[in-house]
Design an enzyme around this catalytic site. Sequence first.
Site, PDB file in Angstrom:
ATOM      1  N   HIS A   1     -20.588   9.841  -0.716  1.00  0.00           N
ATOM      2  CA  HIS A   1     -20.668   8.669  -0.480  1.00  0.00           C
ATOM      3  C   HIS A   1     -22.341   8.466  -0.147  1.00  0.00           C
ATOM      4  CE1 HIS A   1     -19.838   5.674   2.670  1.00  0.00           C
ATOM      5  NE2 HIS A   1     -21.070   5.739   3.326  1.00  0.00           N
TER       6      HIS A   1
ATOM      7  N   LYS B   1       1.088  -1.687   0.077  1.00  0.00           N
ATOM      8  CA  LYS B   1      -0.083  -0.234  -0.004  1.00  0.00           C
ATOM      9  C   LYS B   1       1.191   1.093   0.025  1.00  0.00           C
ATOM     10  CE  LYS B   1      -4.062   2.736   2.554  1.00  0.00           C
ATOM     11  NZ  LYS B   1      -4.136   2.877   0.987  1.00  0.00           N
TER      12      LYS B   1
END
Length: 190
Positions: free
Chosen positions: A108, A64
């Site tokens: 969202h 990551k």
Amino acid sequence: MKIAIFASGNGSNFEVLAQKIIGGEIPGELALLFCDHPDAYVIERSRKFQIPVVTFTVKACGDKQAYEEKIAQVLEQYKIDFIVLAGYMRVIGQPVLSKYEGRIVNLHPAYLPAYPGLHAIERAFADGVAQTGVTVHYIDAGLDSGPIIAQKHVPLYSDDCLEDLEARIHACEHKLYPAVLKELLSKKGE
């Protein structure tokens, strides 16, 4: 102002935003689509806009941290000023967050703080809530916890199936997100 849109999947929000940015309704230049899934349909949608597309995975980068550092390099290469998340299904890491603090917004599919994270529509539907919603917010280091810019409620009716609710959420997203970005980027341009 150069804008990058990050997306991971189908790309319906990407397409709405791209049309409005390229058409001049939202100020700025759509300079890049970044996608973390090389086979995502959003890449197909992007072809008609003739904008650069960069795609790579965490796995291809090794981890990551390396992935986030590579994203930061790409953003610098394209001289990106502002990042718009449109169905990007990863948490933004520190290498990008530190360089773009206050310049990354997310859409969202819930009325935050309810249902942060993945599968927000499905969880709201399963809970049988009377309403859920859509939230536009700044990104911070948490999970859907950044300062809220705008929200709109979306009802859940007793005879709804999941697809009905998803359709209403997406219709709301396709109106709210462009309107918020137009206002936000107009102010940043001043």
